[in-house]
Every structure is written in C-alpha cells, then in structure tokens.
Motif scaffolding. Structure first.
Motif, PDB file in Angstrom:
ATOM      1  N   ASN A   1       0.797  -1.233   0.000  1.00 38.76           N
ATOM      2  CA  ASN A   1       0.000   0.000   0.000  1.00 38.76           C
ATOM      3  C   ASN A   1       0.831   1.286   0.000  1.00 38.76           C
ATOM      4  OD1 ASN A   1      -2.367  -1.428   0.019  1.00 38.76           O
ATOM      5  ND2 ASN A   1      -2.766  -1.175   2.209  1.00 38.76           N
ATOM      6  N   ILE A   2       2.001   1.242   0.623  1.00 39.92           N
ATOM      7  CA  ILE A   2       2.785   2.473   0.817  1.00 39.92           C
ATOM      8  C   ILE A   2       4.121   2.354   0.087  1.00 39.92           C
ATOM      9  CG2 ILE A   2       3.800   4.037   2.554  1.00 39.92           C
ATOM     10  CD1 ILE A   2       0.740   3.807   2.795  1.00 39.92           C
ATOM     11  N   PRO A   3       4.447   3.306  -0.789  1.00 38.33           N
ATOM     12  CA  PRO A   3       5.721   3.235  -1.514  1.00 38.33           C
ATOM     13  C   PRO A   3       6.919   3.174  -0.560  1.00 38.33           C
ATOM     14  CG  PRO A   3       4.337   4.999  -2.382  1.00 38.33           C
ATOM     15  CD  PRO A   3       3.664   4.490  -1.139  1.00 38.33           C
ATOM     16  N   ALA A   4       7.952   2.492  -0.993  1.00 33.92           N
ATOM     17  CA  ALA A   4       9.129   2.292  -0.135  1.00 33.92           C
ATOM     18  C   ALA A   4       9.752   3.610   0.305  1.00 33.92           C
ATOM     19  CB  ALA A   4      10.157   1.444  -0.860  1.00 33.92           C
ATOM     20  N   THR A   5       9.665   4.645  -0.536  1.00 36.57           N
ATOM     21  CA  THR A   5      10.285   5.931  -0.170  1.00 36.57           C
ATOM     22  C   THR A   5       9.550   6.616   0.981  1.00 36.57           C
ATOM     23  OG1 THR A   5       8.988   6.974  -1.912  1.00 36.57           O
ATOM     24  CG2 THR A   5      11.277   6.443  -2.436  1.00 36.57           C
ATOM     25  N   LEU A   6       8.338   6.144   1.292  1.00 38.97           N
ATOM     26  CA  LEU A   6       7.553   6.741   2.382  1.00 38.97           C
ATOM     27  C   LEU A   6       7.517   5.829   3.610  1.00 38.97           C
ATOM     28  CD1 LEU A   6       4.501   8.101   0.312  1.00 38.97           C
ATOM     29  CD2 LEU A   6       6.652   9.275   0.861  1.00 38.97           C
ATOM     30  N   ARG A   7       8.389   4.822   3.614  1.00 41.48           N
ATOM     31  CA  ARG A   7       8.446   3.903   4.755  1.00 41.48           C
ATOM     32  C   ARG A   7       9.877   3.849   5.300  1.00 41.48           C
ATOM     33  NH1 ARG A   7       8.212  -1.013   2.855  1.00 41.48           N
ATOM     34  NH2 ARG A   7       7.480  -0.656   0.726  1.00 41.48           N
ATOM     35  N   ASP A   8       9.988   3.492   6.575  1.00 41.50           N
ATOM     36  CA  ASP A   8      11.302   3.273   7.179  1.00 41.50           C
ATOM     37  C   ASP A   8      11.968   2.078   6.493  1.00 41.50           C
ATOM     38  OD1 ASP A   8      13.457   3.183   8.989  1.00 41.50           O
ATOM     39  OD2 ASP A   8      12.350   1.827  10.328  1.00 41.50           O
ATOM     40  N   PRO A   9      13.236   2.222   6.057  1.00 42.20           N
ATOM     41  CA  PRO A   9      13.921   1.086   5.443  1.00 42.20           C
ATOM     42  C   PRO A   9      13.988  -0.134   6.378  1.00 42.20           C
ATOM     43  CG  PRO A   9      15.162   3.116   5.106  1.00 42.20           C
ATOM     44  CD  PRO A   9      14.037   3.446   6.051  1.00 42.20           C
ATOM     45  N   GLU A  10      13.885   0.112   7.700  1.00 41.62           N
ATOM     46  CA  GLU A  10      13.891  -1.019   8.643  1.00 41.62           C
ATOM     47  C   GLU A  10      12.476  -1.368   9.125  1.00 41.62           C
ATOM     48  OE1 GLU A  10      17.030  -0.701  11.665  1.00 41.62           O
ATOM     49  OE2 GLU A  10      18.033   0.688  10.295  1.00 41.62           O
ATOM     50  N   ASN A  11      11.469  -0.853   8.420  1.00 42.45           N
ATOM     51  CA  ASN A  11      10.066  -1.233   8.657  1.00 42.45           C
ATOM     52  C   ASN A  11       9.539  -0.926  10.050  1.00 42.45           C
ATOM     53  OD1 ASN A  11       9.584  -2.307   6.033  1.00 42.45           O
ATOM     54  ND2 ASN A  11      10.828  -4.079   6.634  1.00 42.45           N
ATOM     55  N   ARG A  12      10.067   0.148  10.672  1.00 44.56           N
ATOM     56  CA  ARG A  12       9.578   0.483  12.008  1.00 44.56           C
ATOM     57  C   ARG A  12       8.438   1.493  11.973  1.00 44.56           C
ATOM     58  NH1 ARG A  12      15.481   2.038  13.862  1.00 44.56           N
ATOM     59  NH2 ARG A  12      15.236   2.898  11.772  1.00 44.56           N
ATOM     60  N   TRP A  13       8.257   2.174  10.859  1.00 44.42           N
ATOM     61  CA  TRP A  13       7.128   3.094  10.710  1.00 44.42           C
ATOM     62  C   TRP A  13       6.762   3.200   9.228  1.00 44.42           C
ATOM     63  CZ3 TRP A  13       8.753   6.847   7.453  1.00 44.42           C
ATOM     64  CH2 TRP A  13      10.104   7.206   7.467  1.00 44.42           C
ATOM     65  N   ALA A  14       5.559   3.667   8.978  1.00 45.00           N
ATOM     66  CA  ALA A  14       5.111   3.867   7.595  1.00 45.00           C
ATOM     67  C   ALA A  14       4.441   5.227   7.486  1.00 45.00           C
ATOM     68  CB  ALA A  14       4.115   2.778   7.198  1.00 45.00           C
ATOM     69  N   GLY A  15       4.664   5.903   6.373  1.00 50.80           N
ATOM     70  CA  GLY A  15       3.963   7.151   6.106  1.00 50.80           C
ATOM     71  C   GLY A  15       2.500   6.862   5.804  1.00 50.80           C
ATOM     72  N   LEU A  16       1.622   7.767   6.250  1.00 52.04           N
ATOM     73  CA  LEU A  16       0.188   7.580   5.994  1.00 52.04           C
ATOM     74  C   LEU A  16      -0.405   8.731   5.191  1.00 52.04           C
ATOM     75  CD1 LEU A  16      -0.862   6.161   9.475  1.00 52.04           C
ATOM     76  CD2 LEU A  16      -0.750   4.900   7.315  1.00 52.04           C
ATOM     77  N   SER A  17       0.259   9.871   5.190  1.00 54.10           N
ATOM     78  CA  SER A  17      -0.168  10.970   4.323  1.00 54.10           C
ATOM     79  C   SER A  17       1.067  11.767   3.963  1.00 54.10           C
ATOM     80  CB  SER A  17      -1.214  11.861   5.006  1.00 54.10           C
ATOM     81  OG  SER A  17      -0.653  12.477   6.144  1.00 54.10           O
ATOM     82  N   VAL A  18       0.965  12.479   2.847  1.00 59.35           N
ATOM     83  CA  VAL A  18       2.107  13.224   2.320  1.00 59.35           C
ATOM     84  C   VAL A  18       1.756  14.700   2.274  1.00 59.35           C
ATOM     85  CG1 VAL A  18       3.548  13.595   0.264  1.00 59.35           C
ATOM     86  CG2 VAL A  18       2.888  11.271   0.923  1.00 59.35           C
ATOM     87  N   ARG A  19       2.684  15.533   2.710  1.00 61.84           N
ATOM     88  CA  ARG A  19       2.571  16.977   2.573  1.00 61.84           C
ATOM     89  C   ARG A  19       3.802  17.452   1.813  1.00 61.84           C
ATOM     90  NH1 ARG A  19       3.156  17.441   8.272  1.00 61.84           N
ATOM     91  NH2 ARG A  19       1.044  16.650   8.430  1.00 61.84           N
ATOM     92  N   ALA A  20       3.588  18.414   0.933  1.00 66.25           N
ATOM     93  CA  ALA A  20       4.729  18.994   0.220  1.00 66.25           C
ATOM     94  C   ALA A  20       5.104  20.282   0.932  1.00 66.25           C
ATOM     95  CB  ALA A  20       4.349  19.277  -1.223  1.00 66.25           C
ATOM     96  N   ARG A  21       6.409  20.547   1.032  1.00 67.17           N
ATOM     97  CA  ARG A  21       6.865  21.825   1.600  1.00 67.17           C
ATOM     98  C   ARG A  21       7.378  22.636   0.422  1.00 67.17           C
ATOM     99  NH1 ARG A  21       6.671  24.041   6.143  1.00 67.17           N
ATOM    100  NH2 ARG A  21       8.099  25.647   6.803  1.00 67.17           N
ATOM    101  N   THR A  22       6.605  23.626   0.057  1.00 61.70           N
ATOM    102  CA  THR A  22       6.856  24.287  -1.222  1.00 61.70           C
ATOM    103  C   THR A  22       6.836  25.799  -1.072  1.00 61.70           C
ATOM    104  OG1 THR A  22       6.265  24.122  -3.563  1.00 61.70           O
ATOM    105  CG2 THR A  22       4.440  24.343  -2.016  1.00 61.70           C
ATOM    106  N   ILE A  23       6.988  26.486  -2.194  1.00 59.74           N
ATOM    107  CA  ILE A  23       7.058  27.948  -2.186  1.00 59.74           C
ATOM    108  C   ILE A  23       5.645  28.527  -2.334  1.00 59.74           C
ATOM    109  CG2 ILE A  23       7.891  29.964  -3.471  1.00 59.74           C
ATOM    110  CD1 ILE A  23      10.380  28.270  -4.215  1.00 59.74           C
ATOM    111  N   ALA A  24       5.315  29.503  -1.487  1.00 58.43           N
ATOM    112  CA  ALA A  24       4.068  30.263  -1.639  1.00 58.43           C
ATOM    113  C   ALA A  24       4.465  31.711  -1.928  1.00 58.43           C
ATOM    114  CB  ALA A  24       3.237  30.187  -0.362  1.00 58.43           C
ATOM    115  N   TYR A  25       3.804  32.316  -2.918  1.00 57.49           N
ATOM    116  CA  TYR A  25       4.229  33.663  -3.320  1.00 57.49           C
ATOM    117  C   TYR A  25       3.031  34.590  -3.488  1.00 57.49           C
ATOM    118  CZ  TYR A  25       2.816  32.276  -8.069  1.00 57.49           C
ATOM    119  OH  TYR A  25       2.102  31.839  -9.157  1.00 57.49           O
ATOM    120  N   ALA A  26       3.323  35.893  -3.407  1.00 55.81           N
ATOM    121  CA  ALA A  26       2.291  36.927  -3.588  1.00 55.81           C
ATOM    122  C   ALA A  26       2.034  37.080  -5.087  1.00 55.81           C
ATOM    123  CB  ALA A  26       2.778  38.245  -2.995  1.00 55.81           C
TER     124      ALA A  26
END
Ligand code: FE
Length: 349
Positions: free
Chosen positions: A122-147
């Motif tokens: 269910n969860i891509p490997a890049t969003l999980r701990d390589p040692e399987n101790r936690w898994a991401g459940l939602s993704v937020r982007a940290r991006t630029i906001a401008y006027a």
C-alpha cells in the motif's frame, strides 16, 4: 539526591498518564453498539489533532469492534513519555507528523519492526522506514508560496534560487527551530552536499525581510501583508488559508521540477516496541494504509494520500501536479542533527 530528582518527573508523568486515562480519552465512549468487553482495545498516542484522527478511529471501531483509546499531545512530549514509560507503556501505536519525529522515535528504539506485506503493497518504499519500524500515511509537500500581485512565477525556480540577491528583503521564513524546515534542510544536505546546502541557507538568511516566524500561517500572513513576497510552507496550511480567504493573493509554486523535485514529508505511525496488542495495532495500521481509509486520512487535513492508488481531493488536485523528491523521506530524519547545526552556523534561527 539523584534518585529524588529522577523520581519527581517520573511520578509526574505517571500521574499525568493516569489523569489522561481517567478523564476519558476513550474514543468509543458513548458508543456501545459494537463495544463488547471481548473485543480488544488498542491504545494510540497521537500528535495529530483529535479532529483529524477521531473519525477514523470511530470508523474502525464500527467496522471491527476493536476499541481505540487515545491520548493527543505534541510529538516531543509523546516520544519522551514513551521513552520514560518503557515496558510499562500502555501505548500500542504512535501516530505523529514529520519524518523527523518518526525517525527520532525509531532511533530511541520505541518502535518494533513490522513484517507487513499489506503495508509494503500500500505504501511506496520511499515513504516507509527502510527497517520497517514506521510507515507514512499521508504526504505533505513543503513548497514555495508567493504573492501573486508582486511575483511572476517565471521569477521562481528552486529552493536554492531563493538565496539569489534578487530576493533580497523579499523572503520570509518560519523559524529553524521547528522540525519542518529542519527536514527540508536535511533533504538539501542529502541532495546538494553540506557545503552547498550551507551556502543556500546563508543566502536565505541574507534575504530575509523579517525575523523568522513561529509558524507557516504567520509567514503567509506576512506575505499577504506585503512584508515579503515569498515564503516556504506545507501545502495544507496554504489550503486552510485559501479556504478561509479564497481571494487571498497567494499561490503555490513547485520548485526544482527540472531536478530532484519538491520536498515532501509524511505523517505516519508505528507499532510501539512494548505494545500489549501488537497484532491488533499492526492490523489497524494496515487498515489506515488501505484504499478505504486513505482518502479520508489525507483529505481531512488537505494532504496527499500515501497510498498511490487513492487520488487526492479535488481541492488539493487543483493546486497542480508536481514532481516530488524521490529521496526516501527517512534521510530527512537521519540528517536532522546535521541540518540543525548547519542552520545555527548560517545564523538561521
Ligand atoms: Fe503542521
């Protein structure tokens, strides 16, 4: 002397714990339809706010009969509490935000590794701990906001370019003391190397229009008030601002599309090392990663589902598609200490 010093904080923690339970953090209170004493109860420590998780807890209880008790607090105190409680912890699961916090809990040995083909599917490997101790459940982007009334999108390109002199006196940032920018800078150390990342952060500091703000909302408000033209925020804060003020003259820009992509981070969870109900906790974590739960888990906070089979909400999709940094988010946790030191050296406070 040493013992008495130790005794009082521990006593305080345990009395707080008792108080929290006695004051009724049981999400199933008042809902007796499925609650029989034969059904297991799992206990969750969550730094995600109650209104973001309670509907899912209730849905899971309605479907399975498994009761969920929970305590909400900031990530730091919850992690310290788990550490202090050790084997005696009542917590089966920790839900928190930012890979920096998940990584910290894992590095303090507070999670147990999971064998879960369900999470792996269910969860891509890049969003999980390589040692399987936690898994991401939602993704937020940290991006630029401008006027939008003062910046042409063509002026923007990368996080690094915000260090250029053309942004002098036009940049606002949130404080480096909070985990979000620590993770962003950690991802830059991983991709650009220490020296280049430090140069960029120094450039940001030189370009600051104001002292750093305590949170993303304040940084966006400063942009709207004309104190600066551009800032860096988590996408859901922008979503909240636009919901409250649809006419706000602000837009998101997706940086680094020609190279590594936008920095993303996760909220996520793991099963605690001393869980009393590890199997039930794992099943619940797997359910949270399922197509059934993912839409709601992400949408309720205007985030992106971690499960790629589930689309983001229409509102979130309206912000546009972007290429995300494919780096395993774990790196941002691992390099957090380096990031903090780098920001200190660069005079970013
Ligand atoms: Fe946040």
């Amino acid at each position: 002397m040493r013992l008495s010093l130790l005794r009082s904080p521990l006593a305080l923690i345990f009395s707080l714990l008792l108080t929290a339970f006695l004051s009724g953090c049981d999400s199933n209170q008042g809902d007796s339809a499925n609650a029989t004493s034969k059904q297991p109860t799992i206990t969750v420590y969550t730094s995600r706010n109650e209104h973001l998780v309670k509907p899912l807890f209730e849905q899971y209880t309605a479907e399975t009969g498994v009761k969920i008790r929970y305590i909400t607090d900031e990530a730091g105190p919850l992690i310290q509490r788990l550490k202090a409680e050790g084997e005696a912890t009542p917590a089966d699961m920790l839900i928190t935000v930012d890979v920096g916090n998940l990584w910290l809990a894992a590095s303090l040995d507070l999670f147990q590794p999971l064998q879960s083909p369900v999470l792996e599917a269910n969860i891509p490997a890049t969003l999980r701990d390589p040692e399987n101790r936690w898994a991401g459940l939602s993704v937020r982007a940290r991006t630029i906001a401008y006027a939008t009334d003062r910046v042409e999108p063509a002026e923007l390109s990368t996080y690094e370019a915000l260090a250029d002199s053309s942004w002098n006196g036009r940049l606002c940032l949130r404080t480096s003391k909070k985990v979000y920018n620590q993770s962003l800078v950690a991802s830059m150390i991983q991709s650009l190397g220490q020296a280049k990342a430090e140069q960029v952060v120094q450039g940001w500091v030189e370009n600051l229009a104001t002292a750093p703000y305590s949170n993303d909302n304040a940084a966006m408000e400063a942009v709207l008030a004309g104190q600066c033209d551009v800032t860096i925020v988590n996408t859901y804060y922008y979503g909240r601002l636009k919901k409250a003020n649809p006419a706000a003259k602000m837009a998101l820009f997706w940086p680094n599309q020609a190279d590594r992509g936008v920095h993303i981070n996760v909220s996520g969870a793991g099963v605690t090392k001393y869980a009393k109900q590890p199997q039930e906790a794992q099943k619940f974590l797997e359910w949270l990663s399922s197509t059934e739960a993912q839409g709601q888990f992400a949408e309720i906070n205007q985030e992106y589902p971690a499960n790629p089979a589930v689309p983001a909400s229409a509102e979130v999709r309206s912000w546009g598609d972007f290429k995300a940094d494919a780096l395993n988010v774990e790196a941002a946790g691992r390099l957090q200490g380096e990031a903090v030191k780098l920001m200190d050296r660069a005079g970013y406070f």
